[in-house]
Every structure is written in structure tokens, then in C-alpha cells.
Write a protein that holds these residues in place. Sequence first.
Motif, PDB file in Angstrom:
ATOM      1  N   PHE A 119       0.831  -1.211   0.000  1.00  0.00           N
ATOM      2  CA  PHE A 119       0.000   0.000   0.000  1.00  0.00           C
ATOM      3  C   PHE A 119       0.862   1.256   0.000  1.00  0.00           C
ATOM      4  CE2 PHE A 119      -2.482  -3.341   2.072  1.00  0.00           C
ATOM      5  CZ  PHE A 119      -3.523  -3.397   1.169  1.00  0.00           C
ATOM      6  N   ARG A 120       1.977   1.163   0.663  1.00  0.00           N
ATOM      7  CA  ARG A 120       2.860   2.320   0.732  1.00  0.00           C
ATOM      8  C   ARG A 120       3.917   2.337  -0.371  1.00  0.00           C
ATOM      9  NH1 ARG A 120       6.179   5.507   5.131  1.00  0.00           N
ATOM     10  NH2 ARG A 120       7.216   6.818   3.595  1.00  0.00           N
ATOM     11  N   HIS A 121       4.421   1.178  -0.736  1.00  0.00           N
ATOM     12  CA  HIS A 121       5.619   1.154  -1.577  1.00  0.00           C
ATOM     13  C   HIS A 121       5.386   0.794  -3.040  1.00  0.00           C
ATOM     14  CE1 HIS A 121       7.463   0.656   2.578  1.00  0.00           C
ATOM     15  NE2 HIS A 121       7.961   1.779   2.118  1.00  0.00           N
ATOM     16  N   PHE A 122       4.204   0.329  -3.391  1.00  0.00           N
ATOM     17  CA  PHE A 122       3.927   0.065  -4.806  1.00  0.00           C
ATOM     18  C   PHE A 122       3.436   1.350  -5.472  1.00  0.00           C
ATOM     19  CE2 PHE A 122       2.811  -4.769  -4.991  1.00  0.00           C
ATOM     20  CZ  PHE A 122       3.987  -5.061  -4.338  1.00  0.00           C
ATOM     21  N   SER A 123       3.686   1.484  -6.763  1.00  0.00           N
ATOM     22  CA  SER A 123       3.051   2.570  -7.510  1.00  0.00           C
ATOM     23  C   SER A 123       1.559   2.272  -7.542  1.00  0.00           C
ATOM     24  CB  SER A 123       3.607   2.618  -8.926  1.00  0.00           C
ATOM     25  OG  SER A 123       3.115   1.501  -9.660  1.00  0.00           O
ATOM     26  N   PRO A 124       0.710   3.315  -7.718  1.00  0.00           N
ATOM     27  CA  PRO A 124      -0.738   3.068  -7.752  1.00  0.00           C
ATOM     28  C   PRO A 124      -1.137   2.002  -8.782  1.00  0.00           C
ATOM     29  CG  PRO A 124      -0.293   5.425  -7.659  1.00  0.00           C
ATOM     30  CD  PRO A 124       1.029   4.737  -7.804  1.00  0.00           C
ATOM     31  N   ASP A 125      -0.531   2.043  -9.958  1.00  0.00           N
ATOM     32  CA  ASP A 125      -0.857   1.060 -10.995  1.00  0.00           C
ATOM     33  C   ASP A 125      -0.488  -0.360 -10.564  1.00  0.00           C
ATOM     34  OD1 ASP A 125      -1.815   2.987 -12.618  1.00  0.00           O
ATOM     35  OD2 ASP A 125      -0.086   3.031 -13.980  1.00  0.00           O
ATOM     36  N   ASN A 126       0.706  -0.495 -10.024  1.00  0.00           N
ATOM     37  CA  ASN A 126       1.147  -1.825  -9.591  1.00  0.00           C
ATOM     38  C   ASN A 126       0.324  -2.348  -8.421  1.00  0.00           C
ATOM     39  OD1 ASN A 126       3.059  -2.076 -11.538  1.00  0.00           O
ATOM     40  ND2 ASN A 126       4.771  -1.432 -10.238  1.00  0.00           N
ATOM     41  N   LEU A 127      -0.105  -1.439  -7.561  1.00  0.00           N
ATOM     42  CA  LEU A 127      -0.945  -1.853  -6.439  1.00  0.00           C
ATOM     43  C   LEU A 127      -2.258  -2.437  -6.948  1.00  0.00           C
ATOM     44  CD1 LEU A 127      -1.587  -2.053  -3.406  1.00  0.00           C
ATOM     45  CD2 LEU A 127      -2.461   0.302  -3.526  1.00  0.00           C
ATOM     46  N   VAL A 128      -2.876  -1.755  -7.908  1.00  0.00           N
ATOM     47  CA  VAL A 128      -4.146  -2.241  -8.456  1.00  0.00           C
ATOM     48  C   VAL A 128      -3.949  -3.606  -9.124  1.00  0.00           C
ATOM     49  CG1 VAL A 128      -5.941  -1.824 -10.191  1.00  0.00           C
ATOM     50  CG2 VAL A 128      -5.183   0.048  -8.697  1.00  0.00           C
ATOM     51  N   ILE A 129      -2.887  -3.734  -9.910  1.00  0.00           N
ATOM     52  CA  ILE A 129      -2.614  -5.015 -10.585  1.00  0.00           C
ATOM     53  C   ILE A 129      -2.421  -6.125  -9.545  1.00  0.00           C
ATOM     54  CG2 ILE A 129      -0.914  -6.277 -11.981  1.00  0.00           C
ATOM     55  CD1 ILE A 129      -0.423  -3.548 -13.444  1.00  0.00           C
ATOM     56  N   PHE A 130      -1.651  -5.817  -8.521  1.00  0.00           N
ATOM     57  CA  PHE A 130      -1.399  -6.799  -7.455  1.00  0.00           C
ATOM     58  C   PHE A 130      -2.706  -7.200  -6.761  1.00  0.00           C
ATOM     59  CE2 PHE A 130      -0.806  -7.176  -2.789  1.00  0.00           C
ATOM     60  CZ  PHE A 130      -0.205  -8.429  -2.752  1.00  0.00           C
ATOM     61  N   LEU A 131      -3.507  -6.220  -6.397  1.00  0.00           N
ATOM     62  CA  LEU A 131      -4.749  -6.520  -5.666  1.00  0.00           C
ATOM     63  C   LEU A 131      -5.708  -7.338  -6.526  1.00  0.00           C
ATOM     64  CD1 LEU A 131      -5.384  -3.076  -3.889  1.00  0.00           C
ATOM     65  CD2 LEU A 131      -4.657  -5.227  -2.799  1.00  0.00           C
ATOM     66  N   LEU A 132      -5.841  -6.955  -7.796  1.00  0.00           N
ATOM     67  CA  LEU A 132      -6.779  -7.672  -8.672  1.00  0.00           C
ATOM     68  C   LEU A 132      -6.320  -9.099  -8.931  1.00  0.00           C
ATOM     69  CD1 LEU A 132      -7.728  -4.916 -11.298  1.00  0.00           C
ATOM     70  CD2 LEU A 132      -9.136  -5.788  -9.406  1.00  0.00           C
ATOM     71  N   SER A 133      -5.009  -9.288  -9.046  1.00  0.00           N
ATOM     72  CA  SER A 133      -4.538 -10.640  -9.352  1.00  0.00           C
ATOM     73  C   SER A 133      -4.472 -11.515  -8.101  1.00  0.00           C
ATOM     74  CB  SER A 133      -3.169 -10.581 -10.031  1.00  0.00           C
ATOM     75  OG  SER A 133      -2.229 -10.015  -9.151  1.00  0.00           O
ATOM     76  N   THR A 134      -4.489 -10.904  -6.928  1.00  0.00           N
ATOM     77  CA  THR A 134      -4.359 -11.678  -5.692  1.00  0.00           C
ATOM     78  C   THR A 134      -5.691 -11.978  -5.034  1.00  0.00           C
ATOM     79  OG1 THR A 134      -2.249 -10.547  -5.346  1.00  0.00           O
ATOM     80  CG2 THR A 134      -3.101 -11.783  -3.487  1.00  0.00           C
ATOM     81  N   TYR A 135      -6.638 -11.030  -5.146  1.00  0.00           N
ATOM     82  CA  TYR A 135      -7.905 -11.174  -4.430  1.00  0.00           C
ATOM     83  C   TYR A 135      -9.098 -11.174  -5.394  1.00  0.00           C
ATOM     84  CZ  TYR A 135      -4.793 -10.001  -0.636  1.00  0.00           C
ATOM     85  OH  TYR A 135      -3.740 -10.006   0.239  1.00  0.00           O
ATOM     86  N   PRO A 136      -9.636 -12.367  -5.676  1.00  0.00           N
ATOM     87  CA  PRO A 136     -10.771 -12.453  -6.598  1.00  0.00           C
ATOM     88  C   PRO A 136     -12.003 -11.692  -6.092  1.00  0.00           C
ATOM     89  CG  PRO A 136     -10.248 -14.618  -5.638  1.00  0.00           C
ATOM     90  CD  PRO A 136      -9.170 -13.671  -5.215  1.00  0.00           C
ATOM     91  N   GLN A 137     -12.026 -11.410  -4.785  1.00  0.00           N
ATOM     92  CA  GLN A 137     -13.175 -10.681  -4.223  1.00  0.00           C
ATOM     93  C   GLN A 137     -13.178  -9.214  -4.648  1.00  0.00           C
ATOM     94  OE1 GLN A 137     -10.855 -12.329  -2.460  1.00  0.00           O
ATOM     95  NE2 GLN A 137     -11.765 -13.617  -0.878  1.00  0.00           N
ATOM     96  N   LEU A 138     -12.053  -8.741  -5.163  1.00  0.00           N
ATOM     97  CA  LEU A 138     -11.954  -7.318  -5.516  1.00  0.00           C
ATOM     98  C   LEU A 138     -12.158  -7.112  -7.011  1.00  0.00           C
ATOM     99  CD1 LEU A 138      -8.948  -6.100  -3.368  1.00  0.00           C
ATOM    100  CD2 LEU A 138     -11.322  -5.355  -3.150  1.00  0.00           C
ATOM    101  N   ASP A 139     -12.812  -6.025  -7.310  1.00  0.00           N
ATOM    102  CA  ASP A 139     -13.158  -5.663  -8.667  1.00  0.00           C
ATOM    103  C   ASP A 139     -12.613  -4.263  -8.908  1.00  0.00           C
ATOM    104  OD1 ASP A 139     -15.136  -4.821 -10.820  1.00  0.00           O
ATOM    105  OD2 ASP A 139     -15.717  -6.920 -10.364  1.00  0.00           O
ATOM    106  N   ARG A 140     -12.129  -3.989 -10.112  1.00  0.00           N
ATOM    107  CA  ARG A 140     -11.506  -2.692 -10.376  1.00  0.00           C
ATOM    108  C   ARG A 140     -12.420  -1.511 -10.044  1.00  0.00           C
ATOM    109  NH1 ARG A 140      -7.171  -0.892 -13.557  1.00  0.00           N
ATOM    110  NH2 ARG A 140      -6.697  -3.001 -14.232  1.00  0.00           N
ATOM    111  N   SER A 141     -13.706  -1.659 -10.331  1.00  0.00           N
ATOM    112  CA  SER A 141     -14.617  -0.516 -10.153  1.00  0.00           C
ATOM    113  C   SER A 141     -15.517  -0.645  -8.927  1.00  0.00           C
ATOM    114  CB  SER A 141     -15.470  -0.362 -11.404  1.00  0.00           C
ATOM    115  OG  SER A 141     -16.114  -1.593 -11.672  1.00  0.00           O
ATOM    116  N   SER A 142     -15.191  -1.592  -8.044  1.00  0.00           N
ATOM    117  CA  SER A 142     -16.044  -1.801  -6.876  1.00  0.00           C
ATOM    118  C   SER A 142     -15.834  -0.700  -5.835  1.00  0.00           C
ATOM    119  CB  SER A 142     -15.756  -3.163  -6.248  1.00  0.00           C
ATOM    120  OG  SER A 142     -14.432  -3.190  -5.772  1.00  0.00           O
TER     121      SER A 142
END
Length: 199
Positions: A119-142
Motif C-alpha cells: 500500500f505504501r511502496h507500490f506505484s498506484p498502478d502496480n498496487l491495483v494489478i497486485f490486488l486484482l490478481s491476488t484477491y478475486p473478491q476485488l473488482d476494479r470498479s467496486s
Amino acid sequence: NGTTVTADMVDDVARKHFPPCMRNLYDRLKRDHHLKHFARLQLGLFLKGIGLPLDEAVVFWRRMYGATMSDDKFNKEYKYNIRHGYGQEGKRMNYAPKSCQAILTINQPGTQDSHGCPFRHFSPDNLVIFLLSTYPQLDRSSPEMRDILDSVKTSHYHVACTRVFEVTHGLKKGQGLGPDGETVTHPNKFVDRSREMER
Ligand code: SF4
């Protein structure tokens, strides 16, 4: 929390219960069969904290490095460091797993590093990519994703992390890690609470 985790169990516990920072390190280790020093330290002490004993830690790391490393190199260069982390070498210190505060502020990662807090050290883009690929419960526009990114923007990293915990454990916003709405302050709290909830 008193229970022993074996090398064989780590993968399952990682997938179900690791906080984002440790999930990132574990997934990279699995993919690359390699982690740099501070990343090894961050993950290694965390694993000690979840109840992986020294002998199982040696099995775990040997397996993760795999064929990329000879037994000789492993025994000479890596085994000592693992034993050191368990207070069995050198000054025999009892090193504690790192808190969020320590991970957020000490030994800041460079661009080639994988330790730290996503949350602190990833770029915003990389954070989103990481979260989407790691947590199926999360959706880009949720709305949950919006909550997480808003918290990151205002530097409330532990709030963002707590939101991930809530979303991945079927909890409502504000329920936090438990009955008192506690937020994430330590990766080992995240994993312990998650494992408790499974029982
Ligand atoms: Fe890890 Fe803490 Fe960051 Fe969550 S807030 S990812 S537990 S360092």
C-alpha cells in the motif's frame, strides 16, 4: 498463537491468510526462487511468528530456492541466516517479526526490491494489478477498491489493509480484525486473526 505450521502447510496458509505484504513476498519467492536480503528477513521472521519451527523453516527455504541453488551454497550461505533469525547463531538474539510501523518506515525498498508494504511502496498502478490478481473478491470498479485506493491516497495504509481483510473475510466496512473494529497494525495479527476465524 501456539499452533505449529510445517513447511508443507505454508502454501495453504499463505493463500488463505497472509496479509498483502507477505503474500507478495511469498508469491515472488515461489515464482523467482529468490528473494533479496530484506525481503527474506521480513518474510522469515513473519513465518517464525506464525509458528514455523527452525527445522521446518530450513526445509521450507531449501524447497523454495529449488534447483536454482546448490545444496552447498544453501548450507554455506543461507542456512546460517535462517538459524540466525531463530536466535541460534551470532549474538543469539530473539528477533521479533516486524510490525507494520517498522515495515512502513525502516529499510525503505528501492525499485528492484520486493520487501515493504504494497500500500505504501507500490506505484498506484502496480498496487491495483497486485490486488486484482491476488484477491478475486476485488473488482476494479467496486466501492471496496475505491475505499482502498482512497485510504492509500491519504496515507492511511493500515486502513487500506484492514479493508482488504474485511473484504476477504466477508466482513462489513468498519468491522476490522474483530469485535472491536481493530485495524491492522502487525502482519502477524492479520494472519492470526484470519486463522482464528477459520476455526
Ligand atoms: Fe503488511 Fe501492515 Fe502493509 Fe498490511 S499494512 S500489507 S500487514 S505492512
